[in-house]
Design a protein around this motif. Structure first.
Motif, PDB file in Angstrom:
ATOM      1  N   ASP A   1       0.812  -1.215   0.000  1.00 32.45           N
ATOM      2  CA  ASP A   1       0.000   0.000   0.000  1.00 32.45           C
ATOM      3  C   ASP A   1       0.848   1.268   0.000  1.00 32.45           C
ATOM      4  O   ASP A   1       0.409   2.313  -0.477  1.00 32.45           O
ATOM      5  N   THR A   2       2.060   1.176   0.554  1.00 35.61           N
ATOM      6  CA  THR A   2       2.934   2.344   0.670  1.00 35.61           C
ATOM      7  C   THR A   2       4.036   2.336  -0.376  1.00 35.61           C
ATOM      8  O   THR A   2       4.489   3.392  -0.822  1.00 35.61           O
ATOM      9  N   TYR A   3       4.463   1.146  -0.773  1.00 39.05           N
ATOM     10  CA  TYR A   3       5.531   0.995  -1.760  1.00 39.05           C
ATOM     11  C   TYR A   3       4.985   0.184  -2.945  1.00 39.05           C
ATOM     12  O   TYR A   3       5.177  -1.039  -3.015  1.00 39.05           O
ATOM     13  N   PRO A   4       4.287   0.820  -3.884  1.00 38.63           N
ATOM     14  CA  PRO A   4       3.673   0.081  -4.998  1.00 38.63           C
ATOM     15  C   PRO A   4       4.667  -0.713  -5.838  1.00 38.63           C
ATOM     16  O   PRO A   4       4.307  -1.735  -6.424  1.00 38.63           O
ATOM     17  N   ALA A   5       5.930  -0.245  -5.897  1.00 42.47           N
ATOM     18  CA  ALA A   5       6.950  -0.949  -6.683  1.00 42.47           C
ATOM     19  C   ALA A   5       7.891  -1.747  -5.784  1.00 42.47           C
ATOM     20  O   ALA A   5       9.059  -1.962  -6.119  1.00 42.47           O
ATOM     21  N   ALA A   6       7.394  -2.198  -4.643  1.00 43.95           N
ATOM     22  CA  ALA A   6       8.234  -2.896  -3.672  1.00 43.95           C
ATOM     23  C   ALA A   6       8.752  -4.222  -4.195  1.00 43.95           C
ATOM     24  O   ALA A   6       8.129  -4.878  -5.043  1.00 43.95           O
ATOM     25  N   LEU A   7       9.890  -4.611  -3.676  1.00 44.95           N
ATOM     26  CA  LEU A   7      10.415  -5.950  -3.912  1.00 44.95           C
ATOM     27  C   LEU A   7       9.479  -6.981  -3.276  1.00 44.95           C
ATOM     28  O   LEU A   7       8.577  -6.626  -2.510  1.00 44.95           O
ATOM     29  N   ALA A   8       9.755  -8.236  -3.527  1.00 45.35           N
ATOM     30  CA  ALA A   8       8.985  -9.316  -2.899  1.00 45.35           C
ATOM     31  C   ALA A   8       9.522  -9.549  -1.492  1.00 45.35           C
ATOM     32  O   ALA A   8      10.402 -10.386  -1.276  1.00 45.35           O
ATOM     33  N   HIS A   9       8.999  -8.769  -0.543  1.00 46.21           N
ATOM     34  CA  HIS A   9       9.485  -8.916   0.835  1.00 46.21           C
ATOM     35  C   HIS A   9       8.945 -10.175   1.502  1.00 46.21           C
ATOM     36  O   HIS A   9       9.457 -10.591   2.533  1.00 46.21           O
ATOM     37  N   GLU A  10       7.915 -10.763   0.923  1.00 39.51           N
ATOM     38  CA  GLU A  10       7.543 -12.144   1.255  1.00 39.51           C
ATOM     39  C   GLU A  10       8.103 -12.999   0.119  1.00 39.51           C
ATOM     40  O   GLU A  10       7.409 -13.349  -0.827  1.00 39.51           O
ATOM     41  N   GLN A  11       9.396 -13.316   0.208  1.00 37.74           N
ATOM     42  CA  GLN A  11      10.067 -13.926  -0.926  1.00 37.74           C
ATOM     43  C   GLN A  11       9.445 -15.272  -1.291  1.00 37.74           C
ATOM     44  O   GLN A  11       9.021 -16.040  -0.418  1.00 37.74           O
ATOM     45  N   PRO A  12       9.378 -15.595  -2.593  1.00 33.32           N
ATOM     46  CA  PRO A  12       8.774 -16.864  -3.015  1.00 33.32           C
ATOM     47  C   PRO A  12       9.704 -18.063  -2.835  1.00 33.32           C
ATOM     48  O   PRO A  12       9.236 -19.195  -2.749  1.00 33.32           O
ATOM     49  N   ASN A  13      11.005 -17.826  -2.806  1.00 31.41           N
ATOM     50  CA  ASN A  13      11.964 -18.923  -2.643  1.00 31.41           C
ATOM     51  C   ASN A  13      12.142 -19.249  -1.158  1.00 31.41           C
ATOM     52  O   ASN A  13      11.721 -18.489  -0.282  1.00 31.41           O
ATOM     53  N   PRO A  14      12.771 -20.384  -0.836  1.00 33.14           N
ATOM     54  CA  PRO A  14      12.916 -20.806   0.561  1.00 33.14           C
ATOM     55  C   PRO A  14      13.639 -19.772   1.419  1.00 33.14           C
ATOM     56  O   PRO A  14      14.499 -19.026   0.946  1.00 33.14           O
ATOM     57  N   ARG A  15      13.292 -19.748   2.709  1.00 30.84           N
ATOM     58  CA  ARG A  15      13.836 -18.739   3.626  1.00 30.84           C
ATOM     59  C   ARG A  15      15.315 -18.956   3.949  1.00 30.84           C
ATOM     60  O   ARG A  15      15.955 -18.081   4.527  1.00 30.84           O
TER      61      ARG A  15
END
Length: 245
Positions: free
Chosen positions: A138-152
């Motif tokens: 909502d605040t960073y429309p061009a944000a990176l994937a901070h919930e990354q799709p690859n393993p943690r």
């Protein structure tokens, strides 16, 4: 504290409700990933798990040499930083937050080294008078994937370390590869200082000047993805040796 004694490092637990589908327990239970304790042990600390009794925070911190506030799949209640109403994605654990807030307050008051991880960093920012972004998209429309799709246990993106900060001196580099598992972020660090950011501008680390060691990082360094991850824990434990009880 004698040089031969490993610093006693408290690690806050997560909490889970009773399972009705054959999970771990039909009663409420605490939880903690093994790698938190493994990393502290590997770096010379003696890890001990800390539960959620806010009334015992003073007694607990008085016996600890350092404190780690861990992350989890929940959020800091927005009313604690004056932001209402809560976003639809917000989930809270009030008892855990109250206990961790009390532990952090005692840790800062007694000068204990403190490391906040992911949600622990966000809680630290709030305790220092800061505010949070309730939902990054909502605040960073061009944000990176901070919930990354690859393993943690893999890197999700890099962070840029702010020159001249305690974090920069500790890790000895200006970029770190980190994992990422959060939908909220620090908007304002209050009395804290931002010491790392993601390429999209999201705050990734904060620190408190004048404190022996008070730092929060948005990623999970217990996975040991980069050399800087271990250096964070070594820095915490070295500070605990110097300021320990």
């Amino acid at each position: 504290m004698t040089p031969s004694r490993a610093p006693l490092i408290g690690i806050t637990l997560d909490s889970e409700p009773p399972s009705t589908t054959g999970g771990y327990s039909r009663f409420a239970w605490y939880a903690l990933r093994q790698n938190y304790m493994d990393m502290i042990s590997a770096c010379g600390g003696l890890p001990v798990a800390v539960g959620h009794d806010a009334a015992q925070a003073g007694q607990m911190v008085a016996r600890l040499d350092g404190l780690v506030i861990t992350g989890g799949a929940f959020d800091v209640p927005p009313d604690l930083y004056g932001d209402e109403p809560p976003h639809a994605t917000v989930q809270t654990k009030p008892r855990r937050t109250a206990a961790e807030m009390a532990l952090l307050g005692e840790g800062l008051a007694l000068g204990r080294p403190v490391l906040g991880i992911c949600g622990g960093m966000q809680l630290l920012a709030v305790l220092l008078g800061g505010r949070l972004v309730q939902h990054i998209p909502d605040t960073y429309p061009a944000a990176l994937a901070h919930e990354q799709p690859n393993p943690r246990d893999e890197a999700g993106h890099v962070v840029h370390v702010t020159p001249g900060t305690q974090l920069a001196r500790l890790v000895g580099c200006d970029t770190l590869a980190v994992n990422s598992s959060h939908h909220q972020a620090v908007a304002d660090a209050g009395r804290g200082v931002v010491c790392a950011t993601a390429p999209d501008g999201v705050v990734e680390a904060i620190e408190l000047p004048g404190h022996p060691f008070c730092m929060g990082v948005q990623w999970h360094p217990e996975f040991g993805i980069s050399a800087g991850d271990r250096l964070l824990f070594e820095g915490l434990i070295d500070a605990a040796r110097q300021t320990g009880t």
